[in-house]
Structures are given as C-alpha cells and as structure tokens.
Design a protein around this motif. Sequence first.
Motif, mmCIF file in Angstrom:
data_model
loop_
_atom_site.group_PDB
_atom_site.id
_atom_site.type_symbol
_atom_site.label_atom_id
_atom_site.label_comp_id
_atom_site.label_asym_id
_atom_site.label_seq_id
_atom_site.Cartn_x
_atom_site.Cartn_y
_atom_site.Cartn_z
ATOM 1 N N VAL A 1 39.891 48.208 55.692
ATOM 2 C CA VAL A 1 38.803 47.301 56.075
ATOM 3 C C VAL A 1 38.467 46.511 54.820
ATOM 4 N N MET A 2 38.767 45.206 54.822
ATOM 5 C CA MET A 2 38.916 44.484 53.567
ATOM 6 C C MET A 2 37.847 43.430 53.318
ATOM 7 N N THR A 3 37.712 43.117 52.024
ATOM 8 C CA THR A 3 36.971 41.972 51.508
ATOM 9 C C THR A 3 37.845 41.357 50.420
ATOM 10 N N LEU A 4 37.815 40.047 50.302
ATOM 11 C CA LEU A 4 38.515 39.381 49.213
ATOM 12 C C LEU A 4 37.492 38.704 48.319
ATOM 13 N N SER A 5 37.645 38.868 47.012
ATOM 14 C CA SER A 5 36.796 38.152 46.059
ATOM 15 C C SER A 5 37.678 37.300 45.171
ATOM 16 N N ALA A 6 37.163 36.133 44.791
ATOM 17 C CA ALA A 6 37.942 35.228 43.940
ATOM 18 C C ALA A 6 37.009 34.201 43.334
ATOM 19 N N ASN A 7 37.479 33.568 42.275
ATOM 20 C CA ASN A 7 36.778 32.445 41.665
ATOM 21 C C ASN A 7 37.282 31.174 42.326
ATOM 22 N N GLY A 8 36.687 30.834 43.449
ATOM 23 C CA GLY A 8 37.095 29.658 44.204
ATOM 24 C C GLY A 8 38.525 29.775 44.680
ATOM 25 N N SER A 9 39.291 28.716 44.466
ATOM 26 C CA SER A 9 40.687 28.683 44.903
ATOM 27 C C SER A 9 41.645 28.850 43.729
ATOM 28 N N THR A 10 41.162 29.469 42.646
ATOM 29 C CA THR A 10 41.964 29.613 41.432
ATOM 30 C C THR A 10 42.990 30.728 41.599
ATOM 31 N N PRO A 11 44.280 30.409 41.530
ATOM 32 C CA PRO A 11 45.277 31.487 41.597
ATOM 33 C C PRO A 11 45.076 32.476 40.455
ATOM 34 N N GLY A 12 45.348 33.730 40.741
ATOM 35 C CA GLY A 12 45.192 34.759 39.727
ATOM 36 C C GLY A 12 43.824 35.373 39.659
ATOM 37 N N SER A 13 42.848 34.787 40.373
ATOM 38 C CA SER A 13 41.481 35.323 40.325
ATOM 39 C C SER A 13 41.157 36.229 41.504
ATOM 40 N N GLY A 14 42.052 36.321 42.480
ATOM 41 C CA GLY A 14 41.729 37.017 43.724
ATOM 42 C C GLY A 14 41.977 38.510 43.671
ATOM 43 N N ILE A 15 41.063 39.244 44.292
ATOM 44 C CA ILE A 15 41.179 40.695 44.441
ATOM 45 C C ILE A 15 40.966 41.039 45.909
ATOM 46 N N VAL A 16 41.880 41.835 46.463
ATOM 47 C CA VAL A 16 41.682 42.394 47.801
ATOM 48 C C VAL A 16 41.063 43.777 47.638
ATOM 49 N N TRP A 17 39.869 43.954 48.197
ATOM 50 C CA TRP A 17 39.169 45.232 48.180
ATOM 51 C C TRP A 17 39.323 45.859 49.558
ATOM 52 N N SER A 18 39.685 47.132 49.599
ATOM 53 C CA SER A 18 39.907 47.783 50.887
ATOM 54 C C SER A 18 39.195 49.122 50.942
ATOM 55 N N SER A 19 38.355 49.267 51.952
ATOM 56 C CA SER A 19 37.763 50.559 52.308
ATOM 57 C C SER A 19 38.685 51.208 53.322
ATOM 58 N N MET A 20 39.088 52.456 53.063
ATOM 59 C CA MET A 20 40.024 53.104 53.971
ATOM 60 C C MET A 20 39.933 54.616 53.831
#
Length: 885
Positions: free
Chosen positions: A477-496
């Motif tokens: 069950v996920m959330t994604l965090s990032a600094n806008g649309s900047t590649p390399g800034s994204g993290i997929v967070w998953s509750s499982m």
Amino acid sequence: MRVVPSLRFFAAVILCICGPMSADAVAANDVVTERYDDARLGANLDETTLTTANVNPARFGKLWSYPVSGSVYAQPLYVRNVAIPGKGTHNVVYIVTMNDWVYAFDADSATTTPLLSLDLTSEVPGSRPNTMTEIGVPTDNIIGNVGVESTPHIDLASNTMYLVARTKETAPCIPPFPGPNPTPNSLYCQRLHALDIRTLQEMPNSPVILGGSVPGSSAGSSGGTLTFDPKIAHQRASLAYSNGRIFIAWAGHSDQFNYHGWVMVHDATTLQQTKIWSSSPTGSTSFNGGGIWMSGRAPAVDADGNVYYMVGNGPYDVSHGPSDPASTFGESFIKFGPTADTPLLDWFTPNEVDDLNGSDSDLGGSGPLLIPGTDLVVGGGKSGKFFVTHTADMGHLGVGTGNTNIVQAFSNGGQQIKGGTVYWNRDGGVGPWMYVWADSHSTLKAYQFNIGGTGTFTTAPVQQSTLFSNNGSAGGVMTLSANGSTPGSGIVWSSMAFSGSDPNSGIHPGVLRALDADHLTTELWNSEIDHAADALGNWPKFSPPTVINGRVYMGSFPGDGVGSTSISTYGLRPTADFEIDAAPPNPGIHPGDSVTYTITASSIDGFAGTVHLAVSALPPGATATFTGNDFAPPGSGTLTVQTEAGTPINPSSVVITATAGALSHTRTVGLHGTDVVAGSGTISIDFVGTGTPMDATETAGVLAVPNWNSLVASNGSDVALVDETGTATAASISWNAPGQWKPAIADTAGDFHMMDGYLNATGTPLSVTIAGLPVDPAGYYVTVYSDGDNRNETLTTRYAITGSGTRPASIDAIDSAATNFDGSFVRADNSAGNYVVFFVSGNDFTLTATPVDSSGSGATAPLNAIQIAHGDRLFADGFEGTGTR
C-alpha cells in the motif's frame, strides 16, 4: 509631519548557513484527503527533506509514536498552521480509529498527549463501536471493533473534517429520510460527522444519521423497495468532496448477508442527503452485491467535479437504460455528474463481467486513478488486469475479449491489485510511471505511460523490484514522495505485511519500506533493519503511509483489534548541529544610515563547535562589519550594515555565511528602505484567522508596506503594535470576535496571505479597539479589509467606527456571491467591494463589524485586516484626503 515617499528602497539580507534544513523549516502541502489529491495519484511532490541520499539506516528511522485507542485503517491526514484555541498554532496530524476516536496530535512533537481528542460514542448515551462478532460475519478480515474505518476528508475553506462513524446503540437510530420501509437493524447506526478541525467540536447541522432507500427487488428488498441496512453495510471506501457535496460509499463484510453497493451524497453545509443510489437494486432475489469498497481508496474527482467509483462483484444489467433505477452495475467503473442532482452519467463494464463474478475477482478490489494531462482513468482489481478508458466516453459494456472499445486493457500478471497504484511524471525524457505492488508474492512493478505518443501504458513493466510482497492477499500500500518532477528525487514508500501465510486475514506484523523510485531494485531502508528501534507494529491493512514535511506517519493495529496501538512517526534522526536566527526580521532604514542585526546560534543534540560568520554580495555602496563573529552556541554576534545615500534603490541581497566545520545554514531577513520616521509609519494588522501568518518581509494592502502585525487568536488585549519599519510604536490593540475562518483563496505570500484568514462575526458583532496612536493634526485613514467565505451567498457587513474627536460613521461592504479575493482591491462604499476607508481625527478608535443580511442562512461579517495610515499619506490607489473629517 512626514514626507510622502516617492521611491522605495528594499534590500534583502540573507544569512546563509548552507546545510541540511530541518523538517520543520520546509514548506509542504496539507494532506486533506486519501492519497493526497482528488486524482488519487498517491504522490507528495513537494517533499524536499527526504531524499534518496538521506533515507538510509544511518540517517533515517523512527522518531516517536503517538498512542491511540483502536485499529487505524484510515490514512493519517495533515494540516499546517492550525490555530487551536488556548493551545497556539500547530502543524497537526489527524487520526481516526475503529474505536470511534478522533485525535489531533502536534505533528512536530514527540508529546504523546493529543492537542485534541474526541470519543464520538460520548455524544450519544449508551452508544459504543460495533463489534465484528455482533455483526455476525467471519472475524478474519477485520478483528475487533468497527467504528471509523474510512479516511475522512478535510475542507480547509471551512476547517471541517467529514467522517463516518458506526455505533451500536440502546435506542433506535432512524435517519431523517428513512423511506417507505423501516430501517433494518435500527440499533446499529452510521452517522456523517462534520467536525471543526480547530476544536473537534461538531459543526452546525452535525451529525446526521445515514440511511434511506431506493426502488428495488433484489435480495433484502420488501414491497418493491430496497432499504439501507446500517448493520451489514460496510463503509470502507474513503470519503470524497466535490462541488460542496460529500460522497460516501458502502459494500458488505466478507460477502455476507443481503449486502449491496450504496452511494450517498450529502450537502457539505447542511449535511442533508441530496442523492442515494444502489449499484444492485434489482435482479434475482437471491443475488445481491455490487459492493463499493476499493480496498479503502477514495473515488477519483476530476476538475469539473465528476466523481468516479469502481464496483465489485454483482449483477450487471443496463437493459432498462443507465438512468433507470432498475439498472445494475456490478464489476463496473461508474461516473457521477458534478451538478447537485448527481446523475449517473457514464460507465464501463469489462466484457468478462460474468467471469469476474464467477471467480470472486472484484473489479472494485481497488480504486480509480485519473492520469494527469489526459482524459483517461485507469484501474484494476482482483483479476490482476488494468483497464484504461476515456472519462468523456467510458465505453459502457466492453466489446470482445479484448474490450476493444476502450483505450487499453492489459494484465499485471494476473496478480490481485488491491493496495492500488501511485503515479509520477518526471522531467528529462523519463516521463510518467505508474507503480503497483500486487498481492501473492509479487514484485513492485512500474509501467511506462506514453503521454506524448500512444496514450497507453507499456504492457510489460519498465522496471520491477527484486523484493516480493508477502504470500497471500497482502500487497504493498504505497505513497510516492519526490521533489516535483526531478529525476532521482523519488521514493516509493510501501506499507505491507512482513509475515503470515495470508495477512489478508487476522493480524500480522507489518513493515514500512522505502525504495528508489527510479531504480526499483534499490531498497533504501525498511523498518525491520533495526527492529528494536524502528518496528512498525501490526500491519494496518490498506492504510497508506503519509509522507509530508520530512516525516512519515504510519498507523497500526492492536493485537486484539480493540486495545491501544500507536502511530509511528519516522524521519531523519537528529544529528549534532546548530541553528541560527537573526533579529529584527525586517528593520526600516534610510539610505545613508546603518542597521544592526543580532545573530544568535543555539546547539542541537550536543553541538559544541564554534560558529564563524562571514559576509559577501553586499549591495553597491553598502558595507558590513561583524562584532563577535566566532562564538560557541548558545551565543550571539552582531552584523552592522551601513548604506550610503547613493546606494541603489533596487532590491539587493547580502549573504551571511555561518559555518562550523562542514555545517552551514541560511536565514533571510529584510532591509526595508524608507524615508518614514521609525515608529511613525503605517501600522498594518493582519487577523490571521485560520489562514497563514505573514512573514515580516511580505508587503500587502492598498498601501503596500511590510512588517504586518499578525494576530492569530480570536481575542486579545493591549498587544503592542509595530509600524512599517518594524519599530515598536506607542499604539496597542485589543480585539474580540466570536470566531475565525478562512476563504477559499490561494495560499501565497503578500496580499493573499493578508486576505486568507479573518475574524468572523455571526450573531455577535466583533470589535477592535486601537489606543495610543501618536497625535497627528492630519488625522488617520483606517482601511478595513473584508472578504469572507460566503460561497454562494451575498453577504453584507456593516463596519462602524467611533473614537474621541471622531465623528461616528458606518459603511456597508457587500461580499458578492461566489466571489473571492483575486488579487485586486475594490473599495466598497455601501456597495460591493473588499475594503472600506474611514477617517479618524483622534488617537484612538473602536471598530465594529456586524452582519446585516444575506441571501441565505447564517449571515457572517469578516474582518481580514486593518491598516492605519497618517492623514497625509498617499494611498496606492491614488486617492488622498477623501475621508470625512
């Protein structure tokens, strides 16, 4: 007597300590609805604190936990700058539980005592949460109590949280619109609550009992009517808000009894029901279903206010026509219209509807997602297949085995999709990916969306993880965090789930994972690496993590489903560091004069180094000197900036660097150039209400000046005031208002911050008294700003002023219906507008605001701000001396 300035000189002084900023210092959005936004993208794209570089076992982990009573199925919500009476202004995380509790915690504090809490069962004597055993279904999917299960929705414009609570009661619970048949199982109750997020008190008209009926002949109907059963109706799908309406949906518990899919729509102000609809009102008397549960996801809402749900197993028959109440919509995408009557406008049902029903493969096992920049909606469920169709023409029944009348249908490997998807579009040609982590030992997958090409997804994953979800029916069950649309800034967070043969049933240990969104084979961190310090607790099934402002908030379940549990707060672990501040924040200065700032440093987590101050990038003709520029925190140094008469009047900046070894930080203060005598300039007062306080450097108003006095409470007495130079004056203010509020306008610096909150007079007028103004033969102009959250009502406010040596006067300001502040100031003089002007001759006055009338109910009178300018001051709109002396 002062001279009207013909030019203004502004310079910014930036104290730069260039290092990692604390989470508290980073601006972030509010989280007021499930999955962050109405499109249900599941992404926070304003996260600059948590990065792929610092989310690791050395830097990141659990900071603290909040204790709560009961299982947490709902996503934690987050609101900035909530003014709580008697407790100040806080960033707040809101939690609801299956024990019918609502909590508000300080989101930035480890304090375990909530700022606010409410036991909803206390409002009705003898009521308590439902239990699964008394509902009479297998106690596997839910253990313990069933109280508040779905994620609420918060409307910031009215500071209202909407939620549904379930209770068992000692007296019948009858809705105000029961229909022709008695409500089944009337000792079971479901209520829509509207709570003030500042107090957790019920708003006007709240709560309301939920119920009603539709024409129907399917299982559980009687005499041609199908009536809502509050005992067996499972309110799992999260709430949504559209065009002043609250949307609520139901399914059944484990496919037991005569359950049906329901959607109810209620007016967000009156809470009156405006629509009730069932997905399965007709068909076989032994066949029911059509539940709308979507694993807890909320419906998607498009920019026009159309609302999209996905329906689970149930009959499908639209031979009567889509608007006929006899039609049934099992295994379908459905679209409700944006108007008050909420018509069912369109739908899509896969051609394999019978196969889905036969294999218990709910299409509505998850929820829809609206693809940004397109008119497409995508969703998939327990069949492990995604469907993509147009929102303007959804396609109705699929054509052929490939559903060729829609944009696309493709398989996720047949693995059940319940936790749902998140979506992120990046710059630099990488483009958008949709992420899904399905059940039954599946990898995290990313599908590329060809937004500039075919408008379809790649049918093979563009990337996938080497980690697998748990066996059984329990994906990520996920959330994604990032600094806008900047590649390399994204993290997929998953509750499982972390372990268990089938974590869909019972209670099992959970794990929170963080993966690099660009490189899914890279796990950055998980909560089991250091179990003793970071353990999540029991997995909160289908509840996504809330990532906001540098922290991650994650719910959990108690072992028995009814006891106490905790909300874990994760973030960057404290490290030895220092903080810098500077005062005054925005002093006035005449070109040719000097100003001195005091720069203070304090230690964090045992910092014991020496801080060094340095300066660069001075404006032409200005010089700077430090006194005590090497000191150990806690301590201070001073910065003196000397200007020349010829210093340019264009904005400039001075960069101060404060370093200690590898550590450095920034602070920004203003330098307000003016020829106003310090302490004798315009006094500006912002009644913050429930809006955002102004920074000292922000300029606003008809007479655009900085150094506003921001007052956050609804009342106060003898508060000293500063003028536009930031200098203390002899004047003070006392004020009293029945309440505070906020219009639905942009949250941006300057005029909008000044106008985005207000004192509110209802049945009782509000009053403001100014005392101690310097005696000025030219008198004072008093500009009063007025813009309320009147929505679709035209409201009139009467402002009246009295004072020693001043002729009493009153002016009406009309706040037109459906009109909010748009950046333009319009003077009202017993007419429409957003400010009025009075003239006072003396050095004190009292201003009152009283509602006059409205086109509807609930007249109010707003007071957003006041400016007090000397009588010889030239106003920005060009008028001078127009008051009545």
